[in-house]
Design an enzyme around this catalytic site. Structure first.
Site, PDB file in Angstrom:
ATOM      1  N   CYS A 190       7.220 101.589 -13.057  1.00  0.00           N
ATOM      2  CA  CYS A 190       6.912 102.556 -13.365  1.00  0.00           C
ATOM      3  C   CYS A 190       7.396 101.896 -14.757  1.00  0.00           C
ATOM      4  O   CYS A 190       6.977 102.885 -15.451  1.00  0.00           O
ATOM      5  CB  CYS A 190       8.966 103.467 -12.740  1.00  0.00           C
ATOM      6  N   GLU A 198       5.710 128.782 -20.080  1.00  0.00           N
ATOM      7  CA  GLU A 198       6.217 129.575 -20.147  1.00  0.00           C
ATOM      8  C   GLU A 198       4.657 129.937 -19.214  1.00  0.00           C
ATOM      9  O   GLU A 198       5.227 131.266 -18.544  1.00  0.00           O
ATOM     10  CB  GLU A 198       6.078 130.770 -21.219  1.00  0.00           C
ATOM     11  N   GLU A 220      -3.805 105.852 -12.133  1.00  0.00           N
ATOM     12  CA  GLU A 220      -2.764 105.879 -13.434  1.00  0.00           C
ATOM     13  C   GLU A 220      -3.654 103.727 -14.019  1.00  0.00           C
ATOM     14  O   GLU A 220      -3.858 104.547 -15.474  1.00  0.00           O
ATOM     15  CB  GLU A 220      -1.741 105.880 -13.491  1.00  0.00           C
ATOM     16  N   HIS A 242       8.172 130.689 -26.277  1.00  0.00           N
ATOM     17  CA  HIS A 242       7.022 130.953 -26.726  1.00  0.00           C
ATOM     18  C   HIS A 242       7.020 130.239 -27.702  1.00  0.00           C
ATOM     19  O   HIS A 242       7.783 130.520 -28.561  1.00  0.00           O
ATOM     20  CB  HIS A 242       6.601 132.448 -26.328  1.00  0.00           C
ATOM     21  N   LYS A 283       4.463 100.109 -16.908  1.00  0.00           N
ATOM     22  CA  LYS A 283       3.423 101.142 -16.541  1.00  0.00           C
ATOM     23  C   LYS A 283       3.536 102.146 -17.980  1.00  0.00           C
ATOM     24  O   LYS A 283       2.390 102.517 -18.405  1.00  0.00           O
ATOM     25  CB  LYS A 283       3.538 101.329 -15.121  1.00  0.00           C
ATOM     26  N   TYR A 322      -2.288 106.840  -6.297  1.00  0.00           N
ATOM     27  CA  TYR A 322      -1.614 107.422  -8.367  1.00  0.00           C
ATOM     28  C   TYR A 322      -1.519 106.123  -8.438  1.00  0.00           C
ATOM     29  O   TYR A 322      -1.951 106.121 -10.497  1.00  0.00           O
ATOM     30  CB  TYR A 322      -0.709 107.432  -7.506  1.00  0.00           C
ATOM     31  N   CYS A 362       9.858  98.228 -10.063  1.00  0.00           N
ATOM     32  CA  CYS A 362       9.798  99.383 -11.033  1.00  0.00           C
ATOM     33  C   CYS A 362       9.719  99.084 -12.434  1.00  0.00           C
ATOM     34  O   CYS A 362       9.186  99.296 -13.259  1.00  0.00           O
ATOM     35  CB  CYS A 362      11.203 100.262 -10.433  1.00  0.00           C
TER      36      CYS A 362
HETATM   37  P1  FAD Z   1      11.935  97.254  -4.605  1.00  0.00           P
HETATM   38  O1  FAD Z   1      12.117  97.669  -6.635  1.00  0.00           O
HETATM   39  O2  FAD Z   1      10.536  96.363  -4.732  1.00  0.00           O
HETATM   40  O3  FAD Z   1      13.301  96.183  -5.181  1.00  0.00           O
HETATM   41  C1  FAD Z   1      12.886  95.221  -3.870  1.00  0.00           C
HETATM   42  C2  FAD Z   1      13.778  93.823  -4.946  1.00  0.00           C
HETATM   43  O4  FAD Z   1      14.088  92.935  -3.636  1.00  0.00           O
HETATM   44  C3  FAD Z   1      12.492  93.224  -5.114  1.00  0.00           C
HETATM   45  O5  FAD Z   1      13.653  92.812  -6.601  1.00  0.00           O
HETATM   46  C4  FAD Z   1      12.295  91.924  -4.619  1.00  0.00           C
HETATM   47  O6  FAD Z   1      11.908  90.954  -5.745  1.00  0.00           O
HETATM   48  C5  FAD Z   1      13.542  91.938  -4.029  1.00  0.00           C
HETATM   49  N1  FAD Z   1      13.554  91.002  -2.503  1.00  0.00           N
HETATM   50  C6  FAD Z   1      11.874  90.550  -1.672  1.00  0.00           C
HETATM   51  N2  FAD Z   1      12.328  90.489  -0.856  1.00  0.00           N
HETATM   52  C7  FAD Z   1      14.150  89.306  -0.848  1.00  0.00           C
HETATM   53  C8  FAD Z   1      14.473  88.858  -0.413  1.00  0.00           C
HETATM   54  N3  FAD Z   1      14.131  88.011   1.066  1.00  0.00           N
HETATM   55  N4  FAD Z   1      15.424  88.098  -0.466  1.00  0.00           N
HETATM   56  C9  FAD Z   1      15.892  88.523  -1.846  1.00  0.00           C
HETATM   57  N5  FAD Z   1      15.009  89.052  -2.813  1.00  0.00           N
HETATM   58  C10 FAD Z   1      13.738  89.821  -2.180  1.00  0.00           C
HETATM   59  N6  FAD Z   1       8.299 105.109  -8.765  1.00  0.00           N
HETATM   60  C11 FAD Z   1       8.285 106.313  -9.283  1.00  0.00           C
HETATM   61  O7  FAD Z   1       9.212 106.952  -9.062  1.00  0.00           O
HETATM   62  N7  FAD Z   1       8.031 106.677 -10.471  1.00  0.00           N
HETATM   63  C12 FAD Z   1       6.931 106.033 -10.642  1.00  0.00           C
HETATM   64  O8  FAD Z   1       6.110 105.978 -11.949  1.00  0.00           O
HETATM   65  C13 FAD Z   1       6.674 104.474  -9.899  1.00  0.00           C
HETATM   66  N8  FAD Z   1       5.387 103.574 -10.533  1.00  0.00           N
HETATM   67  C14 FAD Z   1       5.152 102.888 -10.525  1.00  0.00           C
HETATM   68  C15 FAD Z   1       4.297 102.132 -10.788  1.00  0.00           C
HETATM   69  C16 FAD Z   1       3.823 100.744  -9.693  1.00  0.00           C
HETATM   70  C17 FAD Z   1       2.589  99.932 -10.602  1.00  0.00           C
HETATM   71  C18 FAD Z   1       4.417 100.664  -8.642  1.00  0.00           C
HETATM   72  C19 FAD Z   1       3.885  99.339  -7.756  1.00  0.00           C
HETATM   73  C20 FAD Z   1       5.398 101.478  -8.043  1.00  0.00           C
HETATM   74  C21 FAD Z   1       5.958 102.150  -9.256  1.00  0.00           C
HETATM   75  N9  FAD Z   1       6.964 102.515  -8.278  1.00  0.00           N
HETATM   76  C22 FAD Z   1       6.997 104.550  -9.148  1.00  0.00           C
HETATM   77  C23 FAD Z   1       7.205 102.870  -7.254  1.00  0.00           C
HETATM   78  C24 FAD Z   1       8.856 101.789  -7.363  1.00  0.00           C
HETATM   79  O9  FAD Z   1       8.261 101.117  -8.253  1.00  0.00           O
HETATM   80  C25 FAD Z   1       9.211 101.959  -6.481  1.00  0.00           C
HETATM   81  O10 FAD Z   1       9.460 102.866  -5.149  1.00  0.00           O
HETATM   82  C26 FAD Z   1      10.900 101.031  -5.864  1.00  0.00           C
HETATM   83  O11 FAD Z   1      10.796  99.924  -7.073  1.00  0.00           O
HETATM   84  C27 FAD Z   1      11.407 101.134  -4.920  1.00  0.00           C
HETATM   85  O12 FAD Z   1      13.038 100.119  -5.157  1.00  0.00           O
HETATM   86  P2  FAD Z   1      13.118  99.133  -3.766  1.00  0.00           P
HETATM   87  O13 FAD Z   1      14.927  99.477  -4.135  1.00  0.00           O
HETATM   88  O14 FAD Z   1      13.003 100.001  -2.665  1.00  0.00           O
HETATM   89  O15 FAD Z   1      12.613  97.769  -3.988  1.00  0.00           O
END
Ligand code: FAD
Length: 451
Positions: A47, A445, A180, A440, A50, A176, A42
């Protein structure tokens, strides 16, 4: 047996950080393993950057609209490098904020890639740590389809670091994220062709919303090739030759100046986690199988966020993580509610939605479904002289009079639907909407005046 930590979280993204901080608030000793920058998808490649680029992409439109309000013509050009630098500087600032938040919560950051040795032991870089409970919050990554020449295609991750603005870009995928980026790049001045497999973008969203956005994107000048498949990418002296096959209509070659973007899907980051050393189970796409308490098949191991491939949104990952920390460390057993999760699509025009689509509601409630729809030109566009439309829609179950779905396409949709989502989540009826006094003059609304 005494462990190094009460909780080790693998992955410092939205879900991992939220869980770690909440567990630490309850007094748990917490470590977070992360091999990359803090904040996850994110903050670093989703997010946040973007949305900043969405803001950047709206300025030319605003400059043009201003003339209708009496302003002289604004001649401005984009310094792409300056914009990309500004966006990445903001991301770096946020990385620092996450670092301070974790430090303040006394959460230890374990720098490195986390891998299971057994159900209580994690290898992080050179170090082995043990934990009573372990949370997998490793998120997902973009996957590229198997197409000849796909190595020339970028993913959504790469777009935030592009040195030069593409003059003409092909975007593959109608989800999406692809839609976007099509709007962002078009707004910034690139020529955009979007190639989608079906006849509509944004599969799974309400059909009126799909149609409205697709039409508007087309009117703005984005070329959307429907029922089409990208079959090959070749490098040539003139640029990348992108071959597209349209169902029943032969093949077309599009020449793009440098890049094309694959925005075709994501996969959980679970392949190299050492899950085989635990009882944790994954489905065919590599998503971790959890119960409603985010617990895996291994009692002390949990998973939240995109790696479970449920609803892949930041607030969902955060909510799952906080519910888990409350349950396991706060003695307040609770689960995340997946009903009526609102979401936005930051295309131009913007869209947002909560609850059931009309099709889903008809499947569930049959003939009892009544749809209220409004489509109009918002006041802002009258002086700007544009034929931009806003579309709003309420889906009501007449058996109970409950509003079971609300959908909007138009300026401010995300901000407006966030408020409407509270009402829908509370089970508001159409009569409750009607009894609410409008503000309004606004577009919002309309949600309380639809007949
Ligand atoms: P992540 O945020 O992906 O975090 C996972 C972390 O784990 C990463 O930092 C990674 O480096 C780390 N990791 C992975 N494997 C290991 C390992 N073995 N050891 C140590 N670290 C590790 N969501 C919204 O709500 N609104 C939006 O507008 C939106 N826009 C988006 C736009 C794009 C282009 C993308 C790709 C996604 C978007 N999302 C949006 C989705 C949102 O980013 C994800 O749903 C969210 O980040 C998920 O969080 P998470 O904690 O599951 O994983």
């Amino acid at each position: 047996m005494k462990h190094d930590f009460d909780l080790v979280v693998i992955g410092a993204g939205s879900g991992g950080i939220a869980t770690a901080r909440r567990a630490a608030e309850y007094g748990a000793k917490v470590g977070v393993a992360e091999f990359d920058r803090l904040g996850g998808t994110c903050v670093n490649r989703g997010c946040v950057p973007k949305k900043l680029m969405v803001y950047a992409s709206h300025f030319p439109e605003l400059f043009a609209d201003a003339q209708g309000y009496g302003w002289s013509l604004v001649k401005s050009s984009l310094d792409w490098e300056k914009m990309i630098t500004a966006v990445n500087d903001e991301v770096t600032r946020l990385n620092g904020i996450y670092q301070r938040m974790l430090d303040n919560s006394k959460v230890e950051i374990l720098q490195g890639y986390g891998k299971f040795i057994d159900a209580h032991t994690i290898q992080v870089g050179e170090r082995q740590v043990t934990a009573d409970k372990i949370l997998i919050a490793v998120g997902g990554r973009p996957v590229k389809p198997e197409i000849p020449g796909i190595e020339y295609a970028m993913t959504s991750d790469d777009i935030f670091h592009l040195k030069q603005q593409p003059k003409h870009i092909v975007i593959l995928g109608g989800g999406y994220i692809g839609s976007e980026f099509a709007c962002i790049l078009h707004g910034l001045g690139s020529e955009v062709t979007q190639v989608i497999r079906h006849d509509k973008i944004l599969r799974g969203f309400d059909e009126d919303l799909q149609t409205e956005i697709q039409q508007a994107m087309g009117n703005h000048g984005i070329r959307i090739l429907t029922n089409s498949q990208l079959t090959k990418i070749e490098k040539s002296d003139t640029g990348l030759l992108v071959k597209v096959r349209k169902d029943g209509d032969g093949e077309e070659t599009i020449v793009v100046d440098a890049v094309s973007l694959a925005a075709t899907g994501r996969k959980p980051n679970t392949q190299k986690l050492g899950l085989e050393n635990t009882k944790v189970q994954v489905d065919d796409n590599g998503a971790i199988v959890v119960d409603k308490y985010s617990q895996t098949a291994e009692d002390n191991i949990y998973a939240v966020g995109d790696c479970t491939d449920n609803i892949n949104l930041t607030p969902v990952a955060i909510n799952e993580g906080r519910a888990l920390a409350d349950t396991v460390f706060g003695n307040k057993s609770r689960t995340m509610s997946y009903e009526n999760v609102p979401t936005a699509i930051f295309t131009t025009p913007e869209a947002a939605t909560v609850g059931l689509t009309e099709a889903e509601a008809r499947e569930k409630y049959g003939d009892a479904v009544k749809v209220y729809r409004s489509r109009f030109r918002p006041m802002y566009y009258t002086l700007a002289g544009k034929d931009e439309k806003t579309m709003m829609k309420l889906v009501v179950d007449q058996n109970t009079d409950k509003v079971v779905g609300a959908h909007m396409v138009g300026t401010g949709a995300a901000e407006i639907i966030q408020g409407v989502a509270i009402a829908v989540k509370m089970g508001a009826t159409k009569a409750n909407f009607d009894a609410t006094v409008g503000i309004h003059p606004t577009s919002a609304e309309e949600f309380v005046t639809m007949r």
